[in-house]
Design a protein around this motif. Sequence first.
Motif, short mmCIF file in Angstrom:
data_model
loop_
_atom_site.label_atom_id
_atom_site.label_comp_id
_atom_site.label_asym_id
_atom_site.label_seq_id
_atom_site.Cartn_x
_atom_site.Cartn_y
_atom_site.Cartn_z
N GLU A 367 29.37 40.87 -17.94
CA GLU A 367 30.16 41.75 -18.79
C GLU A 367 29.27 42.68 -19.59
OE1 GLU A 367 32.47 39.18 -21.30
OE2 GLU A 367 30.80 37.82 -21.64
N ASN A 368 29.86 43.81 -20.00
CA ASN A 368 29.11 44.77 -20.82
C ASN A 368 30.06 45.75 -21.50
OD1 ASN A 368 28.99 45.92 -17.76
ND2 ASN A 368 29.17 47.62 -19.20
N HIS A 369 29.67 46.19 -22.71
CA HIS A 369 30.36 47.28 -23.39
C HIS A 369 29.97 48.60 -22.74
CE1 HIS A 369 31.90 44.89 -26.58
NE2 HIS A 369 30.91 44.99 -27.45
N HIS A 370 30.83 49.63 -22.93
CA HIS A 370 30.37 51.00 -22.66
C HIS A 370 30.91 52.02 -23.65
CE1 HIS A 370 33.66 50.62 -19.33
NE2 HIS A 370 34.22 51.15 -20.39
N ASN A 371 31.50 51.59 -24.76
CA ASN A 371 31.87 52.45 -25.89
C ASN A 371 31.43 51.75 -27.16
OD1 ASN A 371 33.20 54.21 -24.15
ND2 ASN A 371 35.07 54.29 -25.36
N LYS A 389 28.77 56.51 -25.30
CA LYS A 389 30.19 56.87 -25.15
C LYS A 389 30.48 56.94 -23.65
CE LYS A 389 34.05 59.05 -26.74
NZ LYS A 389 33.87 60.40 -27.32
N GLY A 390 30.96 55.85 -23.09
CA GLY A 390 31.18 55.82 -21.66
C GLY A 390 29.86 55.74 -20.91
N ALA A 391 28.99 54.85 -21.35
CA ALA A 391 27.70 54.65 -20.68
C ALA A 391 27.37 53.16 -20.72
CB ALA A 391 26.60 55.47 -21.35
N THR A 392 26.78 52.66 -19.65
CA THR A 392 26.49 51.24 -19.50
C THR A 392 25.08 50.92 -20.00
OG1 THR A 392 27.91 51.12 -17.55
CG2 THR A 392 26.29 49.35 -17.83
N PRO A 393 24.91 49.92 -20.87
CA PRO A 393 23.56 49.50 -21.27
C PRO A 393 22.78 49.07 -20.03
CG PRO A 393 25.22 48.53 -22.70
CD PRO A 393 25.96 49.13 -21.55
N ALA A 394 21.53 49.54 -19.92
CA ALA A 394 20.73 49.24 -18.72
C ALA A 394 19.27 48.98 -19.09
CB ALA A 394 20.84 50.39 -17.71
N ALA A 395 19.07 48.11 -20.08
CA ALA A 395 17.71 47.69 -20.42
C ALA A 395 17.12 46.93 -19.23
CB ALA A 395 17.72 46.82 -21.67
N LYS A 396 15.84 46.80 -19.20
CA LYS A 396 15.18 46.16 -18.06
C LYS A 396 15.71 44.75 -17.86
CE LYS A 396 10.63 45.37 -15.99
NZ LYS A 396 10.98 46.17 -14.79
N GLY A 397 16.23 44.48 -16.66
CA GLY A 397 16.75 43.16 -16.32
C GLY A 397 18.18 42.91 -16.76
N GLU A 398 18.79 43.83 -17.50
CA GLU A 398 20.15 43.64 -18.02
C GLU A 398 21.19 43.88 -16.94
OE1 GLU A 398 22.77 44.88 -21.98
OE2 GLU A 398 21.02 46.07 -21.41
N LEU A 399 22.12 42.94 -16.78
CA LEU A 399 23.18 43.06 -15.78
C LEU A 399 24.38 43.81 -16.35
CD1 LEU A 399 23.14 39.48 -14.19
CD2 LEU A 399 22.29 41.59 -13.15
N GLY A 400 25.06 44.56 -15.49
CA GLY A 400 26.25 45.28 -15.89
C GLY A 400 27.13 45.56 -14.69
N VAL A 401 28.32 46.11 -14.97
CA VAL A 401 29.27 46.43 -13.91
C VAL A 401 29.64 47.90 -14.02
CG1 VAL A 401 31.51 45.93 -12.87
CG2 VAL A 401 30.19 44.09 -13.93
N ILE A 402 29.53 48.63 -12.91
CA ILE A 402 29.94 50.03 -12.84
C ILE A 402 31.08 50.11 -11.82
CG2 ILE A 402 29.24 52.39 -12.26
CD1 ILE A 402 26.40 51.65 -13.07
N PRO A 403 32.33 50.25 -12.27
CA PRO A 403 33.47 50.19 -11.36
C PRO A 403 33.73 51.50 -10.64
CG PRO A 403 34.24 50.57 -13.57
CD PRO A 403 32.74 50.44 -13.67
#
Length: 500
Positions: A367-371, A389-403
């Motif tokens: 899971e991840n925030h994007h706002n 604002k409508g962007a996925t956190p993408a620090a090194k090694g961090e998992l996220g979902v882009i639908p």
Amino acid sequence: MKRVIFSIQHVLCSFDVIFGGHRPAAHLKDRFMGKSKLKIKDLKKLNYPSDVARSLAINLMAQYFKHGSKQEKLDFLAKIKEHPEEFHSDPVWAKLAAEFDEKPSLKERKEVASLRETGEFTVYGRKHISSNAYLQMEMAMRLPIAERGALMPDAHQGYGLPIGGVLATRNSVIPYGVGMDIGCRMSLSVYDLRPEFLNRYAYQCKTALKERTCFGTGGELGIAQEHEILDRQEFSVTPLLKQLHGKAARQLGTSGSGNHFVEFGLVEVREEDPFGLPPGVYVGLLSHSGSRGLGASIAQHYTQIARETCPLPREAQHMAWLDLDAEEGQEYWLSMNLAGDYAKACHDQIHYHLSKYLGIKPVVTIENHHNFAWKELQADGRELIVHRKGATPAAKGELGVIPGSMTACGYIVRGKGEDGSLNSASHGAGRKMSRKKARESFTGSALKKVLSREGVTLIGGGIDEAPIAYKDLEAVMQSQTSLVDIVGKFTPKIVRMDKN
């Protein structure tokens, strides 16, 4: 932040000022403790000048004067408006009285600071980005508090920051830089089940989505729920949060309208053990939603305060900010973080109810925030406030979902920690046409054909969310290979949305 709790005896001291040093009789006190409630229109008739003054008045009266006739309350509030100087030292009413001190209008007030001529920011996938979104980001970078910025390849025009905009500021937070739907996020539950499960239990999955989810503005599940978020002490820190607690309880576990969804689909794990599962295809439950009425009310309230305390040129008014050293800034930061946690709680409840209905348990959650806005250390050691604002956190090694869209596949990604993007990536494909244009360009029958071709069952939804309204996610992903690695894929199969 210090908080003071006032007893009724303390509140009654305020009457010493109003009634010339004489406390009202007991029967008058009782009437001030009555059940009549004030409404915004009542305050407008008193010529209360702003949303801030009206909100303060209603919240304070509800907290300290629960009884008494409406006319007595209005007389009291009129007294504060007519003679604010008499209340400047009152611990309860000083803040409201300050709203009536003589001060120049926004047109007469000098701007907090002049905008800069320009500001540099990094752009990813420029060919996918409309000129109006690019110009919005340029405006954001002209703010005197702006330090760094980036524009994601799914960017399109929004309010304040463009959707897909990332902005880092100095000790300041921009409510419209976070957005109306605070903590809007993705949540993916992965089940150790074979793909055949969705075919075999398609009816049960559709029934679960219909009976255990709720969509739309004001939507409520209508069942009693327990979650630690509802016991959080932050709900008693400010009058606004105290007022919103009931709505938060009622809307827990529900989803918004527009592009928000809950869907069953197939999860393809591509790498060896990227998040605790070997390569293969599994069943997944993916949800997209935010903090509901709680977040929207917080955003509206503090955006108004920001615009009144931080006057900017007309073209930049939506970018008004709050200083994090000021009381209003601290209140917003606390409220924003609570709304973010509430958004997570809503997803937790959605996944809990659906899993329980089907008798299955997830083995992995991503899971991840994007706002949202975060305090983050930069490479040079500075701490900045990073708005995504409508962007996925993408620090090194961090998992996220882009639908993707209701039929297009989405991706599970792992961040590369790219400094130029402020450790960010896109939050989806991004819209390429407005909702109105989508409705004019597509038909219901055409949407049904697309759904049938892709093997997707849609519950609810509307033409304005048709795949044609969105950019090509594959092209967007190609524009951010330096930002994230793809470690998994999600293919939607049974999709539930609001009926737009």
